[in-house]
Each structure stands twice: as structure tokens, then as C-alpha cells.
Design a protein around this motif. Sequence first.
Motif, PDB file in Angstrom:
ATOM      1  N   SER B  58     -39.338 -26.950 -10.205  1.00 13.81           N
ATOM      2  CA  SER B  58     -38.125 -27.755 -10.147  1.00 13.81           C
ATOM      3  C   SER B  58     -37.971 -27.608  -8.843  1.00 13.81           C
ATOM      4  O   SER B  58     -37.612 -26.171  -8.193  1.00 13.81           O
ATOM      5  CB  SER B  58     -36.939 -27.780 -11.023  1.00 13.81           C
ATOM      6  OG  SER B  58     -36.116 -28.141 -10.003  1.00 13.81           O
ATOM      7  N   ALA B 344     -50.697 -41.515  -5.902  1.00 16.74           N
ATOM      8  CA  ALA B 344     -51.091 -41.156  -6.872  1.00 16.74           C
ATOM      9  C   ALA B 344     -50.141 -41.814  -8.316  1.00 16.74           C
ATOM     10  O   ALA B 344     -49.079 -41.166  -8.360  1.00 16.74           O
ATOM     11  CB  ALA B 344     -50.466 -39.881  -7.636  1.00 16.74           C
ATOM     12  N   GLU B 345     -50.116 -43.047  -7.652  1.00 15.90           N
ATOM     13  CA  GLU B 345     -49.363 -44.124  -8.159  1.00 15.90           C
ATOM     14  C   GLU B 345     -50.569 -45.161  -8.873  1.00 15.90           C
ATOM     15  O   GLU B 345     -51.765 -45.509  -8.437  1.00 15.90           O
ATOM     16  CB  GLU B 345     -48.506 -45.440  -7.409  1.00 15.90           C
ATOM     17  CG  GLU B 345     -47.518 -43.851  -6.510  1.00 15.90           C
ATOM     18  CD  GLU B 345     -46.629 -44.451  -5.543  1.00 15.90           C
ATOM     19  OE1 GLU B 345     -46.820 -45.768  -5.357  1.00 15.90           O
ATOM     20  OE2 GLU B 345     -45.818 -43.251  -5.067  1.00 15.90           O
ATOM     21  N   PRO B 353     -45.392 -43.026 -10.909  1.00 17.30           N
ATOM     22  CA  PRO B 353     -45.829 -42.367 -10.812  1.00 17.30           C
ATOM     23  C   PRO B 353     -47.892 -42.062 -11.956  1.00 17.30           C
ATOM     24  O   PRO B 353     -47.213 -42.890 -13.402  1.00 17.30           O
ATOM     25  CB  PRO B 353     -45.552 -41.552 -10.824  1.00 17.30           C
ATOM     26  CG  PRO B 353     -44.324 -42.334 -10.235  1.00 17.30           C
ATOM     27  CD  PRO B 353     -43.856 -43.425 -11.071  1.00 17.30           C
ATOM     28  N   SER B 354     -48.394 -41.661 -11.369  1.00 15.89           N
ATOM     29  CA  SER B 354     -49.706 -41.308 -11.945  1.00 15.89           C
ATOM     30  C   SER B 354     -50.089 -39.675 -11.444  1.00 15.89           C
ATOM     31  O   SER B 354     -51.096 -39.408 -11.290  1.00 15.89           O
ATOM     32  CB  SER B 354     -50.510 -41.734 -11.953  1.00 15.89           C
ATOM     33  OG  SER B 354     -51.628 -41.522 -12.763  1.00 15.89           O
ATOM     34  N   PRO B 355     -48.870 -38.421 -12.212  1.00 18.93           N
ATOM     35  CA  PRO B 355     -49.614 -36.974 -12.718  1.00 18.93           C
ATOM     36  C   PRO B 355     -50.811 -36.667 -13.568  1.00 18.93           C
ATOM     37  O   PRO B 355     -51.097 -37.432 -13.673  1.00 18.93           O
ATOM     38  CB  PRO B 355     -48.392 -36.084 -12.880  1.00 18.93           C
ATOM     39  CG  PRO B 355     -48.107 -37.395 -13.483  1.00 18.93           C
ATOM     40  CD  PRO B 355     -47.521 -38.458 -12.782  1.00 18.93           C
ATOM     41  N   VAL B 381     -52.616 -32.637 -10.696  1.00 17.90           N
ATOM     42  CA  VAL B 381     -51.402 -32.653  -9.132  1.00 17.90           C
ATOM     43  C   VAL B 381     -50.143 -32.805 -10.399  1.00 17.90           C
ATOM     44  O   VAL B 381     -50.368 -33.783 -11.237  1.00 17.90           O
ATOM     45  CB  VAL B 381     -51.696 -34.693  -9.071  1.00 17.90           C
ATOM     46  CG1 VAL B 381     -50.295 -34.991  -8.097  1.00 17.90           C
ATOM     47  CG2 VAL B 381     -53.021 -34.806  -8.361  1.00 17.90           C
ATOM     48  N   PRO B 382     -49.303 -31.686  -9.720  1.00 14.01           N
ATOM     49  CA  PRO B 382     -48.084 -32.130 -10.599  1.00 14.01           C
ATOM     50  C   PRO B 382     -47.345 -32.920 -10.736  1.00 14.01           C
ATOM     51  O   PRO B 382     -46.302 -33.994  -9.542  1.00 14.01           O
ATOM     52  CB  PRO B 382     -47.327 -31.143 -10.595  1.00 14.01           C
ATOM     53  CG  PRO B 382     -48.195 -30.429  -9.020  1.00 14.01           C
ATOM     54  CD  PRO B 382     -49.460 -31.199  -8.950  1.00 14.01           C
ATOM     55  N   PRO B 383     -46.099 -33.411 -12.032  1.00 14.58           N
ATOM     56  CA  PRO B 383     -45.137 -34.532 -11.856  1.00 14.58           C
ATOM     57  C   PRO B 383     -44.266 -33.944 -11.367  1.00 14.58           C
ATOM     58  O   PRO B 383     -43.283 -34.696 -11.064  1.00 14.58           O
ATOM     59  CB  PRO B 383     -44.849 -34.744 -13.351  1.00 14.58           C
ATOM     60  CG  PRO B 383     -45.277 -33.514 -13.928  1.00 14.58           C
ATOM     61  CD  PRO B 383     -46.051 -32.735 -12.812  1.00 14.58           C
ATOM     62  N   PHE B 384     -43.885 -33.114 -10.481  1.00 16.12           N
ATOM     63  CA  PHE B 384     -43.022 -32.498 -10.372  1.00 16.12           C
ATOM     64  C   PHE B 384     -42.507 -32.754  -8.443  1.00 16.12           C
ATOM     65  O   PHE B 384     -41.104 -32.685  -7.753  1.00 16.12           O
ATOM     66  CB  PHE B 384     -42.440 -31.010 -10.002  1.00 16.12           C
ATOM     67  CG  PHE B 384     -42.792 -30.696 -11.503  1.00 16.12           C
ATOM     68  CD1 PHE B 384     -42.350 -30.901 -12.512  1.00 16.12           C
ATOM     69  CD2 PHE B 384     -43.890 -29.740 -11.594  1.00 16.12           C
ATOM     70  CE1 PHE B 384     -42.415 -30.464 -14.113  1.00 16.12           C
ATOM     71  CE2 PHE B 384     -44.106 -29.464 -12.913  1.00 16.12           C
ATOM     72  CZ  PHE B 384     -43.147 -30.073 -14.052  1.00 16.12           C
ATOM     73  N   TYR B 385     -43.540 -33.132  -7.550  1.00 14.80           N
ATOM     74  CA  TYR B 385     -43.105 -33.311  -5.962  1.00 14.80           C
ATOM     75  C   TYR B 385     -44.325 -34.785  -5.751  1.00 14.80           C
ATOM     76  O   TYR B 385     -43.909 -36.046  -6.792  1.00 14.80           O
ATOM     77  CB  TYR B 385     -44.278 -32.386  -6.049  1.00 14.80           C
ATOM     78  CG  TYR B 385     -43.726 -30.785  -6.474  1.00 14.80           C
ATOM     79  CD1 TYR B 385     -42.898 -30.284  -5.816  1.00 14.80           C
ATOM     80  CD2 TYR B 385     -44.797 -30.202  -7.103  1.00 14.80           C
ATOM     81  CE1 TYR B 385     -42.305 -28.914  -6.279  1.00 14.80           C
ATOM     82  CE2 TYR B 385     -44.363 -29.170  -7.349  1.00 14.80           C
ATOM     83  CZ  TYR B 385     -43.329 -28.297  -7.617  1.00 14.80           C
ATOM     84  OH  TYR B 385     -43.122 -27.273  -7.652  1.00 14.80           O
ATOM     85  N   ASP B 386     -43.731 -35.300  -4.620  1.00 16.07           N
ATOM     86  CA  ASP B 386     -44.535 -36.352  -4.010  1.00 16.07           C
ATOM     87  C   ASP B 386     -45.777 -36.703  -4.189  1.00 16.07           C
ATOM     88  O   ASP B 386     -46.681 -36.082  -4.669  1.00 16.07           O
ATOM     89  CB  ASP B 386     -44.352 -36.033  -2.605  1.00 16.07           C
ATOM     90  CG  ASP B 386     -44.608 -37.556  -1.809  1.00 16.07           C
ATOM     91  OD1 ASP B 386     -43.283 -38.384  -1.738  1.00 16.07           O
ATOM     92  OD2 ASP B 386     -45.634 -38.379  -1.431  1.00 16.07           O
ATOM     93  N   SER B 387     -46.074 -38.522  -4.883  1.00 14.68           N
ATOM     94  CA  SER B 387     -47.281 -39.010  -4.843  1.00 14.68           C
ATOM     95  C   SER B 387     -48.087 -38.442  -4.447  1.00 14.68           C
ATOM     96  O   SER B 387     -49.360 -39.136  -4.329  1.00 14.68           O
ATOM     97  CB  SER B 387     -46.610 -39.495  -6.020  1.00 14.68           C
ATOM     98  OG  SER B 387     -46.469 -41.279  -4.663  1.00 14.68           O
TER      99      SER B 387
END
Lengths: 81, 459
Positions: B58, B344-345, B353-355, B381-387
Motif C-alpha cells: 500500500s 494497463a487499462e 484497470p488491468s494489473p 504489474v501490481p494493482p497498487f499504483y498508477d496504471s
Amino acid sequence: MPEHVVKSPLPGVFYRRPSPDDPVFVEEGAEVTAEQTIGLVEVMKQFAEVKAGAAGTLSSFAVENESTVGPGDDIATIETS
Amino acid sequence: MTGGVQTLLVANRGEIALRIVRAAQELGIRSVAVCSEVDVDSLHVEHADSHVVIGPASATKSYLNVDALLAAAEEAGADSVHPGYGFLSENAEFAQRVIDAGLTWVGPAPEAIRQMGDKAAARAAAERADVPTVPGSDGPVSGLDEAREVAETVGYPLAIKASAGGGGRGIRIVANPEELAAQVPVAQAEAKAAFGSGEVYLERFVARAKHIEVQVIGDGTRAIHFGERECSLQRRRQKVIEEAPAPGLPDSVREELTASAVRLAERVGYSGAGTVEYLYDPAIQEFFFIEMNTRIQVEHPVTEMITGHDLVKEQLLIAAGNALSITQDDVQFTGHSIEARLNAENPDFDFLPSPGHLDVFRMPGGPFVRVDSGFEAGRGVPPFYDSMLAKIIVWGRDRDEALSRLARALDEVEVQGIATTVAFKRRLLDLPEVRSGDYHTTYLEDMLRAEGSSDKEAT
């Protein structure tokens, strides 16, 4: 007692409050409707609402506020009758 | 030359962290990356000389955690901190904490960050520097009489805005005195109902406005500009495609615009890289100050491509205590550059979003193509940050060549494992308005809305 388990729709960070200074969406032990928002999942800076999905008593959350969740992870348990 | 900057803590992640590490390497500065627990296996960490894990996934517990960052700087023996963009880059308190810890802050003074971060203070600074601001009422209007007085000096069309609104909410546009008389009471009532405060203010409404920004660098005394960028193609206030120079901007306007940005930077004693953002009304060839960003920006490479100057290196040299080594005449502009952001969208699902895992991640190459990315094939590509996955930047001798080159470059992109916006970006390049440069800040959203409704009619 029949139960409904609320799952995370997406991977990300789970929040129990709309913003850090606000009260939680719902307390443990409270009655909820199916359409009620019980939390948010933040994925890549976008926020998705997590709905209760069933009416009943939200008996417990399976994850803490601001913890990371994967898609399909348990979020909360609702006793449906 | 880099006296106070020998070991640099890069307080960011992804492509911009890697970008800063690269500039440091070229200057012979040691770089220390920071990362969250899920970012340990990422490119910016691999490229840096060393790294410190600063916390869990996080962002609030890692990249936004001031104590953890300062502890990392101490642990790694860093003497300086570069914040990149986003995260804590425009946080005056963080800048102050870095300085109080005896470290060099790569950025403007905390007072400058604070001043420019406050809308009213920034507007006042702009006015003092004789930089045009959007004409309007000085604060809220009490009622219709005052609104009429303001309208007489400002002119129509006017936007009536709720003081407590924002992000485009609570705005009414009026074209004449009759509409003003009808709408002010309604707007006040509506604002009261929606935001709890009936306070409204008036501003000149700029239809079909362009977003144009000027890159400046100052050393605390002197400032120079590196020309302008046009970033009017936006979706949800996120820039989608950026270019330099701004297409169709008359030279006389360009001269005034860039000079005004330098005036503002010098007036506030600005040190480091900054961007002065403007609304530009092509119909009347007038520009208005919106805000100043006190950091390096995502789209800085298009400026680098047409000037040949490495802006991050300049930031580091200024932070190390050097005066500007170049004069305005040393900044020459050649050709045209365009940047497309690859995210990543999933454009087919409202940009969800598409992590995930990058099974294939093939980026373009060839002449005059630059790719800034923090990712490569085989990584997550982690889901926690900008795409944002990558910035694809091209240079051409003129705008047409740059457009063709960007189209070719986007055609070379292949990503498997996650959804990306590449096809969406590629499609934009074929639109007549984009080809002609005749687009404005609401163009893209209007287009997407129109497409959405025609899709519904078709089914």
C-alpha cells in the motif's frame, strides 16, 4: 444460519471508510441491505465499491482496513436470516 | 559540479525512478532506489546502485511514508532526495523534513511548493508577475447585483461556479445578461443543496480551450524556459497524448506565453524545474494562468526531444548548488515531438484497470523513438499504483513526420497478459482533429460520449 460471503471483485487495497476522516461504511454487527456499500477496493488509483450483495447482519470482516486483497478474496460475512 | 549530491535517494517507483537513476548515472552520482515489498523485483531497483525496501504494498505505507523514506536515506547514506512526480513530489512538509534532516532536496523550496499549491496564493503571485489569470469575480459574489457588475467588466460567456464545487461539478454557463439574471439564483440554490454552501463566483468561460504549459528551470535568481507543450487530449483530467511545440500557436503568442512563465518563476525566486500551466483560447489568442506544478512532469521527454536538454540532469545540477549553466539563447528548438502514454487499462470496459503478469511486453524501436518504462516482459504489474506502463515518445522533423512515426511505433507494440490502451491511442492518431491539431480539452470526452451513445443506438 445461512451465510453470504462478500468477495473482492478486484485486486487492490480494501478500505472500510469513504475517506480517512469519515466513519466506516458499516460496523460489524449492523444490518445491511443487498445494495449497501460496505467498502471500497482501490485498484490503480481507481475505486470500486464493494456491495453487501445480500441483506442481513454483517457479522464480521475478514480483512482489516487498508489491507491488500486479491480477486475473490473474502471481505466479509453476512448472516442472511 | 554535483557537490551536495553524491548519493541520491530516488523516492519514487516505475519509469520516473528509472529515468532519475539514469540521469544520476550519467553525472557520476550514486543512486539508491526505494521499493515496497511487491516492487523488489522491478527495473528501477535493478538499475540503481542499491535499494532499500521501505514498507508493504500500500502506497500510504511505503512511497507516501515520510518516516520510512527518511530512514532509508539515512540507512543508505544518501545526501539528497529526488521525489520524481506524484507521491510526495509536491508535499511541502516532506521537502522540509528532507531539508531538516540535513539532506539536499531536489526541487524548489518548500515555501514555493506551498505557495503554488494554494490556488489563491498562486493566482496572486501570477498577478504580481503580470501573468494573465482567468478574469472573474474577486472571490464569491453576494447576489445578482454584484454578479451584473462583474459581468460588465469580464464579459460573456461566463461560468457561474460553486465555491465548494470542483472537478467540473456545480458549473453553469451563461451567454448574456438575461441568462445571468435567471441562473445566478438557481446556481446559488443548487450549490446550497449539493455542497452545503450557496457561495458562487464568476469566471470567464473559455469554450474549446487548449491546455498549454511552459517548462521552466530556475536557479533561485534567474529562470529560463524550454518552450511549451500542448496536452489538451485528456480523459478524466488525465493527459492522454502530449506534444511539443503546441500545434498552431502563433509565434507572437508563444513569445508572450513563455516570457510570462519566466517572469513568474523569477518573481517567486524559483529554483529547479517547474511547469506553468495555462488555458489558451485560440479564438481570441489569449492565455490565462491556471497553476504551476513544482516538479518534473510525466510529459517532460517531449521537451527534451525538441531541445536536446536533459531536464532531470538540470534538476540535479541546480539542486547541487550550481547556477544555471545555460542562457535562454542556448535553448534551441528543433522539430516536433509527441508522447503517447500506454496504460494497463481496458478501453472496452470503461478503462477498467488491468494489473497482472506481462507475458509479452514488446516495445517499439527504430529511428527517433524513445521508450521510458519501468516494466519488461516476465514481470508483474501490481494493482497498487498508477496504471502507466510506458511512455512512447517520438521525434520528427515536423508534426506530420512525428505523427506517422508515432503511429508506426504504436503498431509495433505487443503486450500479452494484461489489457492496454495501445489500440485506443493508435486510433486517436487517425482522427482528423488530432491530425490537424485542432483539438481542445473536452474534445476526447465529447468523442467518447458520442461513441458510447451511438453504440447504444446500434444495439
